[in-house]
Design a protein around this motif. Sequence first.
Motif, mmCIF file in Angstrom:
data_model
loop_
_atom_site.group_PDB
_atom_site.id
_atom_site.type_symbol
_atom_site.label_atom_id
_atom_site.label_comp_id
_atom_site.label_asym_id
_atom_site.label_seq_id
_atom_site.Cartn_x
_atom_site.Cartn_y
_atom_site.Cartn_z
ATOM 1 N N ALA A 35 -7.403 14.137 8.976
ATOM 2 C CA ALA A 35 -6.411 15.107 9.412
ATOM 3 C C ALA A 35 -6.762 15.760 10.735
ATOM 4 N N LEU A 36 -5.738 16.130 11.455
ATOM 5 C CA LEU A 36 -5.860 16.994 12.614
ATOM 6 C C LEU A 36 -5.895 18.433 12.127
ATOM 7 N N SER A 37 -6.068 19.392 13.043
ATOM 8 C CA SER A 37 -6.013 20.794 12.661
ATOM 9 C C SER A 37 -4.646 21.147 12.108
ATOM 10 N N SER A 38 -3.613 20.375 12.470
ATOM 11 C CA SER A 38 -2.262 20.601 11.962
ATOM 12 C C SER A 38 -2.127 20.176 10.511
ATOM 13 N N GLY A 39 -3.089 19.413 10.011
ATOM 14 C CA GLY A 39 -3.020 18.924 8.648
ATOM 15 C C GLY A 39 -2.417 17.548 8.530
ATOM 16 N N LEU A 40 -1.965 16.967 9.632
ATOM 17 C CA LEU A 40 -1.353 15.640 9.599
ATOM 18 C C LEU A 40 -2.395 14.567 9.903
ATOM 19 N N PRO A 41 -2.223 13.375 9.339
ATOM 20 C CA PRO A 41 -3.180 12.294 9.598
ATOM 21 C C PRO A 41 -3.123 11.829 11.050
ATOM 22 N N GLN A 42 -4.204 11.263 11.524
ATOM 23 C CA GLN A 42 -4.289 10.765 12.892
ATOM 24 C C GLN A 42 -4.068 9.252 12.904
ATOM 25 N N LYS A 43 -3.205 8.805 13.799
ATOM 26 C CA LYS A 43 -2.869 7.385 13.853
ATOM 27 C C LYS A 43 -4.072 6.515 14.207
ATOM 28 N N ARG A 44 -5.019 7.057 14.926
ATOM 29 C CA ARG A 44 -6.131 6.222 15.372
ATOM 30 C C ARG A 44 -6.957 5.682 14.205
ATOM 31 N N TYR A 45 -6.817 6.287 13.038
ATOM 32 C CA TYR A 45 -7.515 5.776 11.865
ATOM 33 C C TYR A 45 -6.713 4.689 11.138
ATOM 34 N N TYR A 46 -5.512 4.432 11.611
ATOM 35 C CA TYR A 46 -4.612 3.511 10.895
ATOM 36 C C TYR A 46 -4.125 2.374 11.808
ATOM 37 N N ARG A 47 -4.805 2.124 12.896
ATOM 38 C CA ARG A 47 -4.345 1.118 13.835
ATOM 39 C C ARG A 47 -4.381 -0.279 13.213
ATOM 40 N N GLN A 48 -3.390 -1.079 13.550
ATOM 41 C CA GLN A 48 -3.290 -2.438 13.033
ATOM 42 C C GLN A 48 -2.517 -3.280 14.030
ATOM 43 N N ARG A 49 -2.657 -4.583 13.936
ATOM 44 C CA ARG A 49 -1.920 -5.478 14.820
ATOM 45 C C ARG A 49 -0.428 -5.208 14.696
ATOM 46 N N ALA A 50 0.255 -5.329 15.830
ATOM 47 C CA ALA A 50 1.687 -5.028 15.846
ATOM 48 C C ALA A 50 2.503 -6.064 15.099
ATOM 49 N N ILE A 53 14.124 5.771 1.893
ATOM 50 C CA ILE A 53 12.875 5.028 1.709
ATOM 51 C C ILE A 53 12.533 4.266 2.985
ATOM 52 N N GLY A 54 11.267 4.260 3.337
ATOM 53 C CA GLY A 54 10.778 3.429 4.425
ATOM 54 C C GLY A 54 10.077 2.214 3.844
ATOM 55 N N LEU A 55 10.369 1.051 4.365
ATOM 56 C CA LEU A 55 9.741 -0.194 3.922
ATOM 57 C C LEU A 55 8.922 -0.751 5.076
ATOM 58 N N GLU A 56 7.659 -0.992 4.837
ATOM 59 C CA GLU A 56 6.758 -1.439 5.906
ATOM 60 C C GLU A 56 5.805 -2.481 5.345
ATOM 61 N N ILE A 57 5.652 -3.599 6.064
ATOM 62 C CA ILE A 57 4.840 -4.713 5.583
ATOM 63 C C ILE A 57 3.355 -4.543 5.908
ATOM 64 N N ARG A 58 3.019 -3.805 6.962
ATOM 65 C CA ARG A 58 1.629 -3.694 7.392
ATOM 66 C C ARG A 58 0.881 -2.657 6.548
ATOM 67 N N VAL A 59 -0.316 -3.018 6.087
ATOM 68 C CA VAL A 59 -1.063 -2.195 5.144
ATOM 69 C C VAL A 59 -1.403 -0.827 5.729
ATOM 70 N N LYS A 60 -2.104 -0.817 6.849
ATOM 71 C CA LYS A 60 -2.575 0.451 7.396
ATOM 72 C C LYS A 60 -1.425 1.328 7.873
ATOM 73 N N VAL A 61 -0.385 0.709 8.390
ATOM 74 C CA VAL A 61 0.763 1.489 8.869
ATOM 75 C C VAL A 61 1.482 2.147 7.698
ATOM 76 N N SER A 62 1.678 1.399 6.622
ATOM 77 C CA SER A 62 2.314 2.000 5.443
ATOM 78 C C SER A 62 1.417 3.082 4.840
ATOM 79 N N ASP A 63 0.100 2.873 4.867
ATOM 80 C CA ASP A 63 -0.825 3.908 4.391
ATOM 81 C C ASP A 63 -0.654 5.187 5.198
ATOM 82 N N TYR A 64 -0.507 5.031 6.514
ATOM 83 C CA TYR A 64 -0.318 6.204 7.360
ATOM 84 C C TYR A 64 0.945 6.969 6.969
ATOM 85 N N VAL A 65 2.044 6.247 6.774
ATOM 86 C CA VAL A 65 3.300 6.912 6.434
ATOM 87 C C VAL A 65 3.177 7.653 5.105
#
Length: 238
Positions: free
Chosen positions: A8-23, A83-95
């Motif tokens: 988390a950031l100080s805002s309490g939201l997760p940081q994308k840099r921990y969830y990067r994945q191939r596009a 509902i959001g549908l996402e195939i990528r593991v780390k990206v869906s984890d982030y959401v």
Amino acid sequence: MKAVEEKALSSGLPQKRYYRQRAHSNPIADHSFTYPAHPSDFNWSTLYPHISSNEEVKFADIGCGYGGFLVTLGEMYPSVYSIGLEIRVKVSDYVMDRITALREIHPNAYTNIACIRTNAMKYLPNFFYKGQLEKIFFLYPDPHFKRAKHKWRIINQALLSEYAYVLKAGGMVYIMTDVEDLYSWILYHLERHPLYEKVGEKEIASDPLTPKLYQSSEEGAKVVRNKGQHFLTVFKRI
């Protein structure tokens, strides 16, 4: 919530840099997914804490990316389940982590949005009944530039029939891309499919969602920053 707290950031939201994945992800490949045999087998209350047995998801953001537009839907339509549908593991984890964090920061808000990791090209009828959805969004889908990979594109005649199956009569399909070649491909298939008709420019302009399609998603915001082109089309389920 431990994962959210650690990322988390100080805002309490997760940081994308921990969830990067191939596009790019191969939607034809065999991935490990859990999905119901029939829509009646899926327990939506595991995703939406306040959903009742007679309520259904009405909006689907297919390929939701990092969830920016999904969050916008939750804010604009607080009484609609999206509902959001996402195939990528780390990206869906982030959401998923993002939604969990937003619910903690804003109690009783964002309980109408959720994310599932799945392959929408294969499993939509496993989650949604015939005619259930009112709106489907394809915002900045993967263009799969190489001709050999055009079969991976999220829009084609066969898939449009599946989308028509889960859309109610009069339901809307929103498509936004910054790739002109892909836009031409999408128009070609939609205009030739018997279950869709193109929505007029005046109706698109008056739709309150239209301005949000340009930069609510992270990919859309990047296109705006880079002063790229947007190609928008909306079709209605006949």
